[in-house]
Structures are given as C-alpha cells and as structure tokens.
Write an enzyme that holds these catalytic residues in place. Structure first.
Site, PDB file in Angstrom:
ATOM      1  N   ALA A  13      52.196  32.977 105.382  1.00  0.00           N
ATOM      2  CA  ALA A  13      50.828  32.489 105.161  1.00  0.00           C
ATOM      3  C   ALA A  13      49.958  32.568 106.396  1.00  0.00           C
ATOM      4  CB  ALA A  13      50.867  31.053 104.642  1.00  0.00           C
ATOM      5  N   SER A 132      55.639  47.380  99.315  1.00  0.00           N
ATOM      6  CA  SER A 132      54.775  48.388  99.920  1.00  0.00           C
ATOM      7  C   SER A 132      55.038  49.707  99.215  1.00  0.00           C
ATOM      8  CB  SER A 132      55.087  48.528 101.408  1.00  0.00           C
ATOM      9  OG  SER A 132      54.486  49.685 101.958  1.00  0.00           O
ATOM     10  N   TYR A 145      61.483  50.438 108.070  1.00  0.00           N
ATOM     11  CA  TYR A 145      60.582  49.784 107.118  1.00  0.00           C
ATOM     12  C   TYR A 145      60.831  50.320 105.713  1.00  0.00           C
ATOM     13  CZ  TYR A 145      56.242  47.517 105.613  1.00  0.00           C
ATOM     14  OH  TYR A 145      55.321  46.710 104.998  1.00  0.00           O
TER      15      TYR A 145
END
Length: 263
Positions: A13, A132, A145
């Site tokens: 957050a 993603s 990643y």
C-alpha cells in the site's frame, strides 16, 4: 463479490499503484487494512481513507504469518506488493534472489494459503494477485521478474480451479507499462517509440472489476501489448526477435539502472 462494507487487505500500500488501489476501494465503501514496510507512508494514507495500518515486511516469513493473524476479518485480499527484479540474473547476489522471490512469489502464495480457509468457511471471499504482462511473455533483462510473474500466474489460475464452488473467487490482474506510478514510472524509464502506457487508475478499475465479476484474468494494457503478450506466450522465438528489433534490451537496461538501489 460485494465490496461495500467488506474488509480488504491490501499489500504494497505504500507504492504508487497501491495508493491508487487504496483510494479506489475506499471509494467503493471498503474497510481497509493497509500493509507495507514504511509506516510513515501508511499512516497518512490510512488517516485520509479511514483504514487500519499493519506494518510488515513480506520478505520475512514470520511477518506474513503475523499479518494473517492481524487480518482475520479480511474477506478480500489484494496481493499487490512487489520488488523490482530487473537486470541480468548474473548481477544478483543470492540474498537478492531470495528476497525478490520471497516478496514477488512466495508471499502471495503463503498469504493465499493462510487466508483462504477462513473465506471458505464463511462461504465468501476473493483473492486478487496483481501480476504483470511479464508473466505472459519473457523479455531481456527480466528473467528473475519473469520467473516470479509466470509462477504467480500459474498459481493464481490453478488456485481458482481448486476453490471453484466454495464461494471464494480468485483473480489475476496483469498490467503492462504503468506510466504514472509503480516500478516502471519510479525508474524513469523511456519506452521505444510507439509503445503506450496505462494509468494506475485503470489498474485499480480493473481490480475492482475482477472482484465484482469474479474474472479469472484481466490484462490492463493497450490492445497491441495485450495481443503481443498473447502471441509471445505461444511463440517465444517470435517475441524474442520482435523485442530485439524494437530495442527492448535498452529499455531493460534503463529499468535495471533505475531500480538498482531498491531491489
């Protein structure tokens, strides 16, 4: 899944996309549990939106377990937290590899495993993984990643099938390049000519749509990137040649340089 009046646990957050997600869910009437490592960012956000703060480092396994204990009333979980993991794998130390995989893959898996039984018992809940398009098509300078996001996609879609019929939904939201927030924007990377970005508000809207409509997978990107990632997933050799021709290697190097001190 009804969002108004429901407690939502949002990881990551403190980041730009995380803050946009927090505002969007607050606007829908959610009760927020905001978590991240930086209390000085979480507190003002929680005060503005009326949420509660739980400071936790998702690379610490005990912190994930504590987070679950302190989030017993959450019925929607948004696993948004992620670490930059760009650059050649050969440049990473072992502890950097471990931390990236712990935050980007292991933490959302463990969080889901520990939160889902309460939701199943209640007959209601929703788990959202923020992935993603790097989980659909590999790219240069992003092997680590890619590994985490490919794994997250497989886990999410498999868990969705495991929980079918329990009243608990599972969704994957996969943004492309986000221009105004997040790791790509923070690194100040320039894209090859003609490559378009999306806004963090579109990512938040897609996440809300995924929860309300129990969508399996929502890809948030311009049409050409969504098509390109789909084709690249089926034909990786074609994607590899296309990316080399478009100068993806230079973009990856810029991204890695901009993220080096944050990984």
């Amino acid at each position: 899944m009804r969002i108004a009046g429901t407690t939502v646990l949002l990881t990551g957050a403190t980041g730009g996309i995380g803050q946009t997600l927090a505002r969007a869910f607050a606007a829908k009437g959610a009760k927020l549990l905001l978590t991240g490592r930086r209390e000085e960012v979480l507190r003002p956000l929680a005060e503005r939106l009326g949420g509660r703060v739980i400071v936790a480092d998702l690379a610490e396994r005990s912190d994930v377990e504590r987070l679950v204990e302190e989030s017993a009333d959450a019925r929607i979980v948004i696993a948004n937290a992620a670490l930059p993991a760009s650059g050649p794998v050969l440049d990473y130390r072992t502890e950097e590899l471990d931390r990236a995989l712990d935050v980007n893959l292991r933490a959302p898996i463990l969080l889901s495993r520990l939160m889902a039984p309460r939701m199943v018992e209640a007959g209601s809940g929703h788990l959202v993984m923020i992935g993603s398009l790097s989980g659909r098509t590999a790219s240069p300078g992003a092997a680590l990643y890619n590994a985490a996001k490919f794994g997250l996609r497989g886990f999410t879609l498999g868990l969705r099938q495991d929980l079918h019929g329990t009243g608990v939904g599972v969704s994957l939201v996969q943004p492309g390049f986000v221009g105004d927030a997040g790791m790509f924007a923070d690194a100040g990377t320039s894209l090859p000519a003609g490559v378009r970005t999306v806004s963090s508000r579109r990512v938040a809207a897609a996440t809300i749509r995924a929860v309300e409509r129990n969508r399996a997978e929502v890809n948030v990107a311009p049409l050409e990137l969504r098509l390109g990632s789909a084709i690249g997933g089926l034909f990786p050799s074609i994607a590899e040649r296309a990316q080399r021709g478009a100068g993806a290697g230079a973009t990856s190097r810029q991204l890695a340089d901009g993220q080096r001190d944050k990984r």
